[in-house]
Scaffold this active site. Structure first.
Site, short mmCIF file in Angstrom:
data_model
loop_
_atom_site.label_atom_id
_atom_site.label_comp_id
_atom_site.label_asym_id
_atom_site.label_seq_id
_atom_site.Cartn_x
_atom_site.Cartn_y
_atom_site.Cartn_z
N CYS A 1 -10.34 -47.17 90.16
CA CYS A 1 -11.08 -46.30 89.24
C CYS A 1 -12.31 -47.04 88.69
CB CYS A 1 -10.19 -45.79 88.10
SG CYS A 1 -9.41 -47.10 87.13
N ALA B 1 2.77 -49.73 91.46
CA ALA B 1 3.24 -48.39 91.11
C ALA B 1 3.16 -48.03 89.64
CB ALA B 1 4.68 -48.22 91.60
N ALA B 2 3.38 -48.98 88.74
CA ALA B 2 3.44 -48.64 87.31
C ALA B 2 2.10 -48.09 86.82
CB ALA B 2 3.85 -49.87 86.50
N PRO B 3 2.12 -47.11 85.93
CA PRO B 3 3.27 -46.56 85.21
C PRO B 3 4.05 -45.47 85.95
CG PRO B 3 1.29 -45.56 84.37
CD PRO B 3 0.84 -46.59 85.37
N GLY B 4 3.57 -45.02 87.12
CA GLY B 4 4.37 -44.10 87.90
C GLY B 4 3.80 -42.72 88.16
N SER B 5 2.58 -42.45 87.71
CA SER B 5 1.99 -41.12 87.91
C SER B 5 1.93 -40.76 89.38
CB SER B 5 0.58 -41.08 87.30
OG SER B 5 0.62 -41.32 85.92
N LYS B 6 1.36 -41.67 90.18
CA LYS B 6 1.21 -41.39 91.61
C LYS B 6 2.54 -41.49 92.33
CE LYS B 6 -3.58 -43.03 91.66
NZ LYS B 6 -3.58 -43.49 90.25
N ASP C 1 -3.08 -48.62 94.88
CA ASP C 1 -3.90 -48.20 93.73
C ASP C 1 -4.10 -49.46 92.89
OD1 ASP C 1 -5.22 -46.20 92.14
OD2 ASP C 1 -3.58 -46.39 90.71
#
Length: 337
Positions: free
Chosen positions: A261, A139-144, A207
């Site tokens: 990415c 999860a980090a940094p948390g955008s999604k 991700d």
């Protein structure tokens, strides 16, 4: 008419200049891999994207404000933005700067979030609904994570996991600032959650940590210096373990979204192929909803450096960089049994 032609010629010349600069600065091995992987046009688009100014895209944080409220502030500040058709709630800044965007009143209350369009698309691919149980495995940094919470309207259960305690501080900060209240934060190796949280979730996002080829920047050579095929092989092993854990965590009939990415097939199609070949995993890749498919996509790779995919990966998508976003890879996987 003459002015329009001249501007187009200048733009094309600038594009070719960035391609040439990328070919000068990128390691030969990367260029050789890209030339094998991409068509001539996609190769040029990818290389130019590493030097051209990054597209500035943003989304409203609907836990704070509506899209209309955010866009009204953009217009009132004499800036302009246009929607990205294939990415809901995503807008491309066409006039103005990042600094001006960050200076808006709505930004001061975290009513908007600047994020790459392709990155936002991964969260939309999950197709979450309020009241679902959702896991963001890396999860980090948390955008999604914050985007998923907004799509869930802060309802249901959202678990955000990351193995890095240092990055967890940033994750908690972003979630708090964005107004996320339906989240539980965990710290640990994501590949272990398949044992402790089996069949607990309706949706899982992987991700995955990757070599980041889609986000190379010529002005940041340190990322280029860290790149190696050895790192790609090491990351692919971790990615395989994470995807296996995700498929164990999701309920039968639920969806896992796997995204990176990077352009590297070893980290994309061939991770999917290895996982789907395992006898104790019954899952299939399903198409993204048609309205979520960008126009700048290429078919998944099924043959690479003498190896062939034995599983059907045709429904995954590869996003080629353009004036709206960076390179990305997304696959939606449904657990069958």
């Amino acid at each position: 008419m003459v002015l329009m032609v001249t501007n187009a010629q200048n733009s094309m010349a600038g594009f070719r200049d960035w391609v040439a600069k990328a070919e000068e600065q990128l390691p030969t091995e990367i260029l050789e891999r890209f030339s094998l992987l991409l068509s001539d046009d996609d190769y040029a688009s990818a290389l130019a994207s590493f030097g051209l100014p990054k597209p500035v895209t943003f989304r409203p944080n609907t836990l704070r404000l509506t899209e209309e409220q955010v866009l009204n502030e953009v217009v009132e500040a004499s800036m302009q933005a246009s929607p990205i058709p294939w990415c809901p709630l995503c807008n491309l800044l066409t006039k103005g700067t990042v600094r001006e965007l960050q200076g808006l009143p709505c930004s001061s209350i975290d009513g908007l979030y600047i994020q790459a369009a392709s990155s936002m698309l991964a969260a939309h691919a999950l197709q979450v609904q309020p009241e679902m149980r959702v896991l963001d495995l890396c999860a980090a940094p948390g955008s999604k994570t914050s985007q998923i919470a907004a799509l869930m309207q802060n309802k249901g259960m959202l678990v955000a996991n990351d193995r890095s305690r240092k990055r967890l501080y940033r994750l908690r900060e972003i979630l708090q600032r964005q107004g996320v209240t339906n989240v539980e934060v965990l710290c640990g190796p994501g590949e272990r959650l398949g044992q402790t949280h089996a069949e607990c979730f309706d949706r899982v996002l992987v991700d995955a940590p990757c070599s980041g080829e889609g986000r190379f920047r010529l002005e940041r050579p340190i990322r280029l210096q860290r790149w190696s095929t050895k790192e790609i092989r090491s990351l692919a092993k971790l990615q395989e373990q994470l995807l296996i854990a995700a498929l164990r965590c999701v309920r039968v009939g639920g969806l896992v979204v796997y995204s990176t990415c990077t352009f590297a097939p070893e980290e994309n199609e061939f991770v999917l192929d290895k996982v789907l070949r395992k006898k104790n995993i019954d899952a299939k890749i399903v198409p993204l909803p048609e309205h979520l498919v960008p126009p700048t996509t290429m078919a998944p790779v099924t043959s690479w450096l003498g190896k062939e995919c034995t599983q059907d990966v045709s429904s995954a998508i590869r996003i080629i960089p353009d004036s709206t976003t960076t390179g990305f890879f997304i696959a939606c996987i449904e657990r069958i049994s």
